[in-house]
Design an enzyme around this catalytic site. Structure first.
Site, short mmCIF file in Angstrom:
data_model
loop_
_atom_site.label_atom_id
_atom_site.label_comp_id
_atom_site.label_asym_id
_atom_site.label_seq_id
_atom_site.Cartn_x
_atom_site.Cartn_y
_atom_site.Cartn_z
N GLU A 155 0.84 -1.08 -0.10
CA GLU A 155 0.09 0.10 0.02
C GLU A 155 0.69 1.35 0.16
O GLU A 155 1.29 1.66 0.98
CB GLU A 155 -1.00 0.14 1.17
CG GLU A 155 -2.23 -0.72 1.01
CD GLU A 155 -3.12 -0.76 2.27
OE1 GLU A 155 -2.77 0.12 3.23
OE2 GLU A 155 -4.18 -1.35 2.46
N GLU A 242 -6.64 -6.86 -0.76
CA GLU A 242 -6.86 -6.49 0.63
C GLU A 242 -8.22 -5.75 0.65
O GLU A 242 -8.51 -4.82 -0.04
CB GLU A 242 -5.87 -5.80 0.92
CG GLU A 242 -5.79 -5.48 2.52
CD GLU A 242 -4.89 -4.90 3.35
OE1 GLU A 242 -3.62 -5.04 3.25
OE2 GLU A 242 -5.10 -4.10 4.24
#
Length: 321
Positions: A155, A242
């Site tokens: 991320e 995710e």
């Protein structure tokens, strides 16, 4: 005629059961065709499964038996091994050998259980030198297994798309020197929210590349789905590596209605999705209670609400494949 019909019914059931028990053997080498993930027969495939929490904070769950339990009890056809790069005493930057041992335990478990596995470089920052060393080593070791998916940047937070793109191209080059075929996942800016940016300027010159989008349904609404739809319409292959049903913090109340809206949206588009996470932290997104054993065989009382819900989703949708 009746006996012949029964025979064909048995054949169909046999093939169906074989595809469940030997998922990777049945579906084989994955490819990206347009925006769709496909199997060795060029049929669309949707991967659905669980991500382990940061290995550096919940290493006890990183073992082959836990992987096997996630396949058998949760019906996972993929798991994600989240190697924490900086966070925690046993992070990769501090303890690389321990980190590789834990990640490889999950990878080896997935290979034995015949499901797919994402090797996730779980960081919010660019660590180019360390990432190149790791992915060179891991891709050389596991290139021959069609089970493997590489996630090169979990991320990105404040990095721009040009920075992420340049980093990813370096890592892709390293992986492709050893592994020409297995799918590689590339992160998007702003915690994998701004998929519109790679859609406007995708990585070129490589095949079997997908881009990650992450959502937490109680925080991220229709705007993110619309942005992702626009990216898909521009030809960007998306993988939801995710996701979960609570707030982006990982805590707060579970919003099952909003989560189901995302599930319906992903299923309609045949997007693969991973839920966060196999861990026992005192937060909503950690699906296990402290009572949960390290090696699976979790009972109902070992699961939090999010664990019960995601197991229901996985059992339902993976039973339809």
């Amino acid at each position: 005629m009746k006996s012949k019909a029964n025979f064909f019914t048995l054949i169909v059931l046999f093939v169906f059961c074989a595809s469940k028990a030997q998922f990777v053997k049945y579906h084989g080498q994955l490819r990206v065709e347009g925006t769709q993930l496909t199997d060795q027969n060029n049929n669309p495939i949707v991967l659905r499964g669980m991500s382990f929490g940061w290995h550096s904070m919940w290493p006890r769950f990183y073992n082959e038996k836990a992987v096997d339990w996630l396949k058998k009890d949760f019906s996972c056809n993929v798991v994600r091994a989240a190697m924490g790069i900086e966070l925690g005493k046993m992070a990769y930057i501090k303890e690389p050998e321990f980190s590789k041992e834990k990640i490889e335990a999950v990878v080896n478990g997935a290979i034995k259980s015949d499901i797919y596995v994402i090797i996730d470089w779980h960081s919010h920052n660019i660590n180019l030198k360390e990432a190149k060393v790791f992915f060179a080593e891991i891709s050389k070791k596991y290139a021959r297994y069609p089970n493997i998916i590489y996630e090169v940047f979990n991320e990105p937070d404040d990095e721009s798309w040009p920075e992420i793109k340049a980093y990813s191209e370096e890592i892709i080059r390293v992986i492709r020197e050893n592994d020409p075929d297995n799918v590689i996942l590339v992160g998007s800016p702003h915690w994998d929210q701004d998929v519109n940016l790679p859609a406007a300027d995708p990585i070129k010159g490589y095949s079997n590349i997908m881009y990650t989008m992450h959502f937490y349904a109680a925080t991220h609404g229709k705007e993110l789905r619309d942005r992702t739809d626009e990216a898909l319409n521009k030809g960007l292959p998306i993988f939801i590596s995710e996701s979960a049903g609570m707030e982006a913090s990982g805590d707060g109340p579970l919003n099952t209605k909003a989560w189901k809206e995302y599930i319906d949206w992903m299923e309609d588009r045949k997007l693969s999705w991973i839920t966060w996470s196999v861990s026992d932290k005192e937060e909503t997104c950690s699906i296990l209670k402290k009572s949960a054993k390290s090696e699976g065989k979790w009972k109902g009382e070992d699961l939090k609400e999010s664990g019960i819900q995601v197991r229901e989703f996985l059992r339902k949708y993976n039973s339809q494949e």
